[in-house]
Design a protein around this motif. Sequence first.
Motif, PDB file in Angstrom:
ATOM      1  N   PHE A  20      -2.576   2.999   3.145  1.00 33.00           N
ATOM      2  CA  PHE A  20      -2.689   2.722   4.574  1.00 33.00           C
ATOM      3  C   PHE A  20      -3.931   1.881   4.850  1.00 33.00           C
ATOM      4  O   PHE A  20      -5.008   2.123   4.300  1.00 33.00           O
ATOM      5  CB  PHE A  20      -2.779   4.020   5.390  1.00 33.00           C
ATOM      6  N   GLY A  21      -3.772   0.893   5.711  1.00 35.04           N
ATOM      7  CA  GLY A  21      -4.902   0.076   6.132  1.00 35.04           C
ATOM      8  C   GLY A  21      -5.104  -1.176   5.317  1.00 35.04           C
ATOM      9  O   GLY A  21      -5.894  -2.043   5.703  1.00 35.04           O
ATOM     10  N   LEU A  22      -4.416  -1.299   4.191  1.00 35.74           N
ATOM     11  CA  LEU A  22      -4.532  -2.521   3.394  1.00 35.74           C
ATOM     12  C   LEU A  22      -3.669  -3.620   4.004  1.00 35.74           C
ATOM     13  O   LEU A  22      -2.565  -3.371   4.487  1.00 35.74           O
ATOM     14  CB  LEU A  22      -4.091  -2.269   1.954  1.00 35.74           C
ATOM     15  N   SER A  23      -4.165  -4.846   3.951  1.00 36.10           N
ATOM     16  CA  SER A  23      -3.376  -5.979   4.424  1.00 36.10           C
ATOM     17  C   SER A  23      -2.251  -6.270   3.438  1.00 36.10           C
ATOM     18  O   SER A  23      -2.245  -5.775   2.301  1.00 36.10           O
ATOM     19  CB  SER A  23      -4.265  -7.217   4.568  1.00 36.10           C
ATOM     20  N   ARG A  24      -1.323  -7.106   3.867  1.00 35.76           N
ATOM     21  CA  ARG A  24      -0.246  -7.524   2.944  1.00 35.76           C
ATOM     22  C   ARG A  24      -0.834  -8.192   1.703  1.00 35.76           C
ATOM     23  O   ARG A  24      -0.405  -7.931   0.574  1.00 35.76           O
ATOM     24  CB  ARG A  24       0.695  -8.505   3.647  1.00 35.76           C
ATOM     25  N   ALA A  25      -1.815  -9.081   1.929  1.00 30.85           N
ATOM     26  CA  ALA A  25      -2.427  -9.804   0.802  1.00 30.85           C
ATOM     27  C   ALA A  25      -3.119  -8.835  -0.147  1.00 30.85           C
ATOM     28  O   ALA A  25      -3.057  -8.991  -1.375  1.00 30.85           O
ATOM     29  CB  ALA A  25      -3.409 -10.845   1.323  1.00 30.85           C
ATOM     30  N   ALA A  26      -3.783  -7.818   0.415  1.00 27.89           N
ATOM     31  CA  ALA A  26      -4.457  -6.824  -0.435  1.00 27.89           C
ATOM     32  C   ALA A  26      -3.447  -6.012  -1.234  1.00 27.89           C
ATOM     33  O   ALA A  26      -3.676  -5.704  -2.414  1.00 27.89           O
ATOM     34  CB  ALA A  26      -5.326  -5.914   0.421  1.00 27.89           C
ATOM     35  N   LEU A  27      -2.335  -5.654  -0.620  1.00 32.57           N
ATOM     36  CA  LEU A  27      -1.277  -4.944  -1.348  1.00 32.57           C
ATOM     37  C   LEU A  27      -0.756  -5.788  -2.505  1.00 32.57           C
ATOM     38  O   LEU A  27      -0.564  -5.300  -3.628  1.00 32.57           O
ATOM     39  CB  LEU A  27      -0.119  -4.609  -0.402  1.00 32.57           C
ATOM     40  N   GLN A  28      -0.516  -7.064  -2.228  1.00 30.99           N
ATOM     41  CA  GLN A  28      -0.004  -7.962  -3.260  1.00 30.99           C
ATOM     42  C   GLN A  28      -0.983  -8.050  -4.431  1.00 30.99           C
ATOM     43  O   GLN A  28      -0.581  -7.953  -5.603  1.00 30.99           O
ATOM     44  CB  GLN A  28       0.229  -9.353  -2.661  1.00 30.99           C
ATOM     45  N   SER A  29      -2.271  -8.215  -4.143  1.00 35.87           N
ATOM     46  CA  SER A  29      -3.277  -8.308  -5.207  1.00 35.87           C
ATOM     47  C   SER A  29      -3.363  -7.003  -5.986  1.00 35.87           C
ATOM     48  O   SER A  29      -3.511  -7.000  -7.213  1.00 35.87           O
ATOM     49  CB  SER A  29      -4.642  -8.640  -4.598  1.00 35.87           C
ATOM     50  N   LEU A  30      -3.263  -5.888  -5.283  1.00 34.89           N
ATOM     51  CA  LEU A  30      -3.329  -4.578  -5.928  1.00 34.89           C
ATOM     52  C   LEU A  30      -2.169  -4.397  -6.889  1.00 34.89           C
ATOM     53  O   LEU A  30      -2.354  -3.947  -8.031  1.00 34.89           O
ATOM     54  CB  LEU A  30      -3.309  -3.490  -4.857  1.00 34.89           C
ATOM     55  N   PHE A  31      -0.972  -4.741  -6.453  1.00 27.32           N
ATOM     56  CA  PHE A  31       0.201  -4.578  -7.299  1.00 27.32           C
ATOM     57  C   PHE A  31       0.156  -5.511  -8.507  1.00 27.32           C
ATOM     58  O   PHE A  31       0.578  -5.146  -9.605  1.00 27.32           O
ATOM     59  CB  PHE A  31       1.480  -4.813  -6.492  1.00 27.32           C
ATOM     60  N   ALA A  32      -0.357  -6.711  -8.301  1.00 19.51           N
ATOM     61  CA  ALA A  32      -0.481  -7.645  -9.424  1.00 19.51           C
ATOM     62  C   ALA A  32      -1.446  -7.095 -10.468  1.00 19.51           C
ATOM     63  O   ALA A  32      -1.175  -7.137 -11.681  1.00 19.51           O
ATOM     64  CB  ALA A  32      -0.949  -9.007  -8.926  1.00 19.51           C
ATOM     65  N   MET A  44       6.890  -9.747  -3.343  1.00 22.39           N
ATOM     66  CA  MET A  44       8.138  -9.095  -2.925  1.00 22.39           C
ATOM     67  C   MET A  44       7.941  -7.583  -2.837  1.00 22.39           C
ATOM     68  O   MET A  44       8.349  -6.951  -1.850  1.00 22.39           O
ATOM     69  CB  MET A  44       9.255  -9.410  -3.916  1.00 22.39           C
ATOM     70  N   ARG A  45       7.293  -6.990  -3.852  1.00 15.77           N
ATOM     71  CA  ARG A  45       7.093  -5.540  -3.836  1.00 15.77           C
ATOM     72  C   ARG A  45       6.165  -5.129  -2.703  1.00 15.77           C
ATOM     73  O   ARG A  45       6.376  -4.081  -2.064  1.00 15.77           O
ATOM     74  CB  ARG A  45       6.519  -5.072  -5.183  1.00 15.77           C
ATOM     75  N   ALA A  46       5.148  -5.935  -2.427  1.00 14.64           N
ATOM     76  CA  ALA A  46       4.248  -5.624  -1.314  1.00 14.64           C
ATOM     77  C   ALA A  46       5.012  -5.608   0.000  1.00 14.64           C
ATOM     78  O   ALA A  46       4.801  -4.729   0.855  1.00 14.64           O
ATOM     79  CB  ALA A  46       3.113  -6.640  -1.261  1.00 14.64           C
ATOM     80  N   SER A  47       5.935  -6.553   0.179  1.00 17.20           N
ATOM     81  CA  SER A  47       6.735  -6.607   1.397  1.00 17.20           C
ATOM     82  C   SER A  47       7.650  -5.388   1.505  1.00 17.20           C
ATOM     83  O   SER A  47       7.800  -4.803   2.590  1.00 17.20           O
ATOM     84  CB  SER A  47       7.569  -7.893   1.416  1.00 17.20           C
ATOM     85  N   GLN A  48       8.239  -4.996   0.375  1.00 15.65           N
ATOM     86  CA  GLN A  48       9.120  -3.825   0.390  1.00 15.65           C
ATOM     87  C   GLN A  48       8.350  -2.549   0.728  1.00 15.65           C
ATOM     88  O   GLN A  48       8.772  -1.769   1.589  1.00 15.65           O
ATOM     89  CB  GLN A  48       9.802  -3.678  -0.975  1.00 15.65           C
ATOM     90  N   VAL A  49       7.216  -2.340   0.081  1.00 21.36           N
ATOM     91  CA  VAL A  49       6.415  -1.137   0.330  1.00 21.36           C
ATOM     92  C   VAL A  49       5.913  -1.128   1.770  1.00 21.36           C
ATOM     93  O   VAL A  49       5.918  -0.088   2.447  1.00 21.36           O
ATOM     94  CB  VAL A  49       5.247  -1.052  -0.679  1.00 21.36           C
ATOM     95  N   TRP A  50       5.484  -2.276   2.234  1.00 21.63           N
ATOM     96  CA  TRP A  50       5.011  -2.411   3.629  1.00 21.63           C
ATOM     97  C   TRP A  50       6.072  -1.896   4.605  1.00 21.63           C
ATOM     98  O   TRP A  50       5.776  -1.104   5.512  1.00 21.63           O
ATOM     99  CB  TRP A  50       4.700  -3.874   3.893  1.00 21.63           C
ATOM    100  N   GLN A  51       7.306  -2.360   4.427  1.00 27.03           N
ATOM    101  CA  GLN A  51       8.377  -1.952   5.334  1.00 27.03           C
ATOM    102  C   GLN A  51       8.674  -0.455   5.208  1.00 27.03           C
ATOM    103  O   GLN A  51       8.919   0.218   6.222  1.00 27.03           O
ATOM    104  CB  GLN A  51       9.626  -2.779   5.056  1.00 27.03           C
ATOM    105  N   TRP A  52       8.630   0.070   3.997  1.00 33.28           N
ATOM    106  CA  TRP A  52       8.920   1.490   3.819  1.00 33.28           C
ATOM    107  C   TRP A  52       7.874   2.368   4.505  1.00 33.28           C
ATOM    108  O   TRP A  52       8.216   3.367   5.147  1.00 33.28           O
ATOM    109  CB  TRP A  52       9.004   1.838   2.326  1.00 33.28           C
ATOM    110  N   ILE A  53       6.580   1.994   4.378  1.00 35.15           N
ATOM    111  CA  ILE A  53       5.562   2.904   4.918  1.00 35.15           C
ATOM    112  C   ILE A  53       5.324   2.696   6.409  1.00 35.15           C
ATOM    113  O   ILE A  53       5.035   3.650   7.133  1.00 35.15           O
ATOM    114  CB  ILE A  53       4.234   2.820   4.131  1.00 35.15           C
TER     115      ILE A  53
END
Length: 382
Positions: A20-32, A44-53
Amino acid sequence: MTTLISTLPEAAAPQRRRLFGLSRAALQSLFAADLGLAPKAAKMRASQVWQWIYSHGVREFDQMTNIGKALRAQMDALYDLSRPEVAERQVSQDGTRKYLIRFAPGIEAEAVFIPGVGRAGALCVSSQVGCTLNCTFCHTGTQALVRNLTAEEIIAQIIVCKDDLGEWPSSRDDRQLSNIVFMGMGEPLYNLDAVAQAIDIIADGEGISISRRRITVSTSGVVSQMRALGERTEAMLAISLHATHDALRNELVPINKKWPLDALLAACRDYPGTSNAKRITFEYVMLKGINDSDAEARELVRLLRGIPAKINLIPFNPWPDSPYECSSWDRIERFADIVNQAGYASPIRTPRGRDISAACGQLKSESVKERASARRRTETVS
């Protein structure tokens, strides 16, 4: 033969990273970085997780059915979707809901959901634990500042409310939570980075999806950050005004000594995007014999000339040992008539949640006092 027993502590399990609180870009970097995903796959995974949460409000990675089972297991081992503890939840006779949310030991803030405000209902969120402003009419302001809230902790207040209201998915047409107001504990412009990051998440159309036009940030007058707020967030602006001349405002809202009315109103005129379709709200608490005369109503109109504005008149919410009283209803209506006749909308705010100490200026004080009293009783018994 002697058996040696190790006294070394077992290695603690690595703490899972909260999302929670991470930007889309931060999620993408984290997953990478954590999952070894290529940039396109991480996006793609960041977008999917974003929508789920944020759109569906899921609590478990196993619920993310468009992500492979093995990857979901990896995410579950690394990341945390749990909510903070709701230390207290109270519901008023008028439907107002107050949440005392514990983010960590000694780190608690309150959020208040008010039905029938905005398009459907508004959540009043906090941006700090405690406050530095010491506004003399505000009980919340009597509490010392503990620290700023993070973007995660601001977003968590919304997640907690949406859970309680059953507001998932966010796209539902009948949702009760339609507006967000940064009018809880603290001064949002003293925590602008976290507030701006939270607003970007709140307004994202694939998540919580509350329009920036339905997000209002209230400031007591931190002039140096007002333009930045408008440029970074495009949020609606509210000013905690309460007086029409510097001498009184210095007393009621001490930040006025640093940024007096002339500077504050100049910053309002310069606020990005202000227009008749995007008016600034001026909040004015009605204090008997202090700021509620006809002359002050006329001076308020003069001060705001040329600023697209509406004026919220707020009946004072009394608290123990307060030096103020609320203006009479007749006096408030007379004040509103003068402002209305000058062409400004001046709704009188109906006090909400008074029976659970959730009204304007009352946040957290009673909860803190009740727990302190309970601790004293326990200490006495022991």
